[in-house]
Scaffold this motif. Structure first.
Motif, short mmCIF file in Angstrom:
data_model
loop_
_atom_site.label_atom_id
_atom_site.label_comp_id
_atom_site.label_asym_id
_atom_site.label_seq_id
_atom_site.Cartn_x
_atom_site.Cartn_y
_atom_site.Cartn_z
N ARG A 188 49.49 1.04 4.69
CA ARG A 188 50.82 1.66 4.86
C ARG A 188 51.47 1.17 6.14
NH1 ARG A 188 53.35 6.33 2.95
NH2 ARG A 188 51.56 6.98 1.72
N LEU A 189 50.66 1.11 7.19
CA LEU A 189 51.16 0.66 8.49
C LEU A 189 51.72 -0.77 8.38
CD1 LEU A 189 51.39 1.09 11.58
CD2 LEU A 189 49.03 0.32 11.79
N THR A 190 51.01 -1.62 7.65
CA THR A 190 51.46 -3.01 7.48
C THR A 190 52.82 -3.03 6.77
OG1 THR A 190 49.16 -3.59 7.20
CG2 THR A 190 50.75 -5.28 6.59
N HIS A 191 52.96 -2.22 5.72
CA HIS A 191 54.25 -2.14 5.01
C HIS A 191 55.36 -1.72 5.97
CE1 HIS A 191 53.55 -2.40 0.63
NE2 HIS A 191 52.33 -1.99 0.89
N LEU A 192 55.07 -0.72 6.78
CA LEU A 192 56.11 -0.18 7.68
C LEU A 192 56.51 -1.20 8.72
CD1 LEU A 192 54.63 3.41 8.16
CD2 LEU A 192 56.69 2.80 6.87
N VAL A 193 55.52 -1.92 9.26
CA VAL A 193 55.83 -2.93 10.28
C VAL A 193 56.70 -4.02 9.66
CG1 VAL A 193 54.82 -4.70 11.77
CG2 VAL A 193 53.83 -2.41 11.71
#
Ligand code: XMP
Length: 493
Positions: free
Chosen positions: A240-245
């Motif tokens: 999820r963090l990768t998507h947000l970044v």
């Protein structure tokens, strides 16, 4: 002649905002001279100390752009799949105007099955394939659909003309000038790749103009609106963090109801190692020891509050938490020594609560119920006993947990879900673009009464014992509110 904060908060009592009251100090500046500028996290300045909660009935695109336009920030909730959360972040960051209508998209052959298909917007866009990326062919309005609701027509039957387009990097004044110059009632905002981002109307322009003037907007170094987002502490939240970044998120909040956990520490370490320039806010905590552990792993901000939220039942269900005034004071007096800004999260019902949170050491307040009845909150208004209301629900309510937010409350995949929040409604409050400026004016007046012309000065006056406070008895709290009247009209502005 009152108590110093260090003395008042060391007597073994857990105080809420309503329990305590500041004694006035000396005024030698006008309220308008009070500077509310602050920081959301180590590297993100704000011009007002307001943050919208990562809750699915509070923070999506509209809240994010309106908050950023005012100089505050919103944290996009994570109670949805990562791709959709990232799309909300992208959508907010692609706008330069203070409002978003989040229109739905239809193909000409589609049918509108219910008013909910329009979301909270009055218009929807018709494109060749029904996707925002294909060629626009027209518009449909909610009122036209309502007039025909008894008939079963495809949207092509009642579609209006395609509106003119405006580049989405136009700011509010450019949009206003374009609409006025061309004598248009409506236009679509189109991104550089031709994707339709939103619709703007001359009516929106008039509405925004009638509100108090906006402050300095919160922009990130990329020149776009500052947007935050929440993640959980599970292994899959790394993805999820990768998507947000990739979507351009500026700051990430690790969202747990008890932040002093191995899971949160591991997630913070992972995020800081993988994205060293991304600010990570940890929490929630209410004690110095909890805060110390977050600071050790390098958090850039700390969220304080456990069970103080209007929809929370954590203190009743789990017997754990702390009165919010005590929690904010204790954690701030520790975190501020490490230059880590504190977000006082939950329990804000009035401007006075904001003043108390800020003077007790917080850099910002995070609000759910205070914002959930606004135009900018997700969802549509409904009538309840003749009053317009919007749904507001705890992320630990059973209803929200069935959509995935159980991670915040369970930390693992327990089979038996126990609610730590409720589902509720809140009254219509209009646009935050109107009521937040009034609220901030009230906060300035509170700080003026305390002789503090900025938040750092307020923190300093408290730390050096110049500001004093007292506990209010039950009778004093009654006296401090409106009382003894048979009826009155409650109107703040
Ligand atoms: P307010 O008072 O602004 O509080 O409505 C918003 C904050 O409450 C927290 N929150 C919850 N706490 N159970 C809880 O114990 C819940 O279901 C829940 N949902 C939200 C959260 O910190 C939010 O910012």
């Amino acid at each position: 002649d009152g108590f110093t904060a260090s003395r008042l908060f060391s007597q073994g009592f857990s105080y809420t905002y309503d329990d305590v009251i500041f004694l006035p100090h000396y005024i030698d500046f006008p309220a308008d001279a009070v500077d509310l500028s602050t920081r959301l996290s180590r590297n993100h300045p704000l011009s007002i100390p307001c943050v919208a909660s990562p809750m699915d009935t509070v923070s999506e695109t509209s809240m994010a752009v309106a908050m950023a336009s005012l100089g505050g920030a919103a944290i996009i909730h994570c109670n949805t799949i990562p791709a959709r959360q990232a799309a909300i972040v992208r959508s907010a960051k692609s706008r330069c105007i203070p409002f978003a209508s989040d229109p739905s998209f239809f193909a000409p052959s589609d049918f509108v099955s219910s008013a909910a298909d329009f979301g909270s917007a009055s218009f929807a866009i018709v494109t060749e394939s029904g996707s925002s990326k294909s060629k626009p062919v027209g518009l449909i309005s909610r009122s036209d659909w309502e007039a025909l609701a008894d008939e079963d027509y495809p949207v092509s039957k009642y579609m209006r003309q395609t509106p003119a387009s405006i580049p989405s990097n136009y700011d509010f004044e450019q949009v206003a000038a374009f609409l006025a110059g061309e004598g248009l009632k409506m236009a679509s905002l189109v991104g550089v790749d031709g994707e339709i981002i939103d619709l703007v109307s001359a009516e929106d322009v008039v509405r925004i103009r009638s509100f108090p003037k906006l402050g300095v907007p919160s922009l990130s170094p990329d020149g776009k609106f500052l947007v935050g987002a929440a993640i959980g502490t599970r292994e899959e939240d790394k993805e999820r963090l990768t998507h947000l970044v990739k979507a351009g998120v500026d700051v990430v909040v690790v969202d747990s109801s008890q932040g002093n956990s191995k899971y949160q520490m591991d997630m913070i370490k992972h995020a800081k190692n993988t994205y060293p320039s991304l600010d990570i806010i940890g929490g929630n905590v209410v004690t110095m020891a909890q805060a110390q552990n977050l600071i050790k792993v390098g958090v850039d901000g700390i969220r304080v509050g456990m069970g103080s939220g209007s929809i929370c039942t954590t203190q009743e269900v789990c017997a754990v938490g702390r009165g919010q005034a005590t929690a904010v004071y204790k954690v701030s007096s520790f975190a501020n020594d490490y230059d880590v800004p504190v977000i006082a999260d939950g329990g804000i019902s009035y401007s006075g609560h904001i003043v108390k949170a800020l003077v007790l050491g917080a850099s910002t307040v995070m609000m759910g119920s205070f914002l959930a009845g606004s135009h900018e909150a997700p969802g549509i208004y409904e009538y309840q006993d003749g009053r317009l209301v919007k749904k507001y629900r705890g992320m630990g309510s059973l209803e929200a947990m069935t959509k995935g937010s159980d991670a915040r409350y369970l930390g693992d995949t327990l089979k038996l879900k126990v609610a730590q929040g409720v589902v509720a409604t809140v009254a219509d409050k209009g646009s935050i673009l109107k009521f937040i400026p009034y609220t901030m004016q009230a906060v300035k007046q509170g700080l003026q009464d305390l002789g503090a012309s900025s938040l750092p000065i307020a923190h300093d006056l408290l730390r050096t014992d110049v500001l004093q406070l007292e506990v209010r008895t039950g009778a004093a709290q009654v006296e401090g509110g409106v009382h003894g009247l048979s009826s009155y009209e409650k109107k703040a502005f």
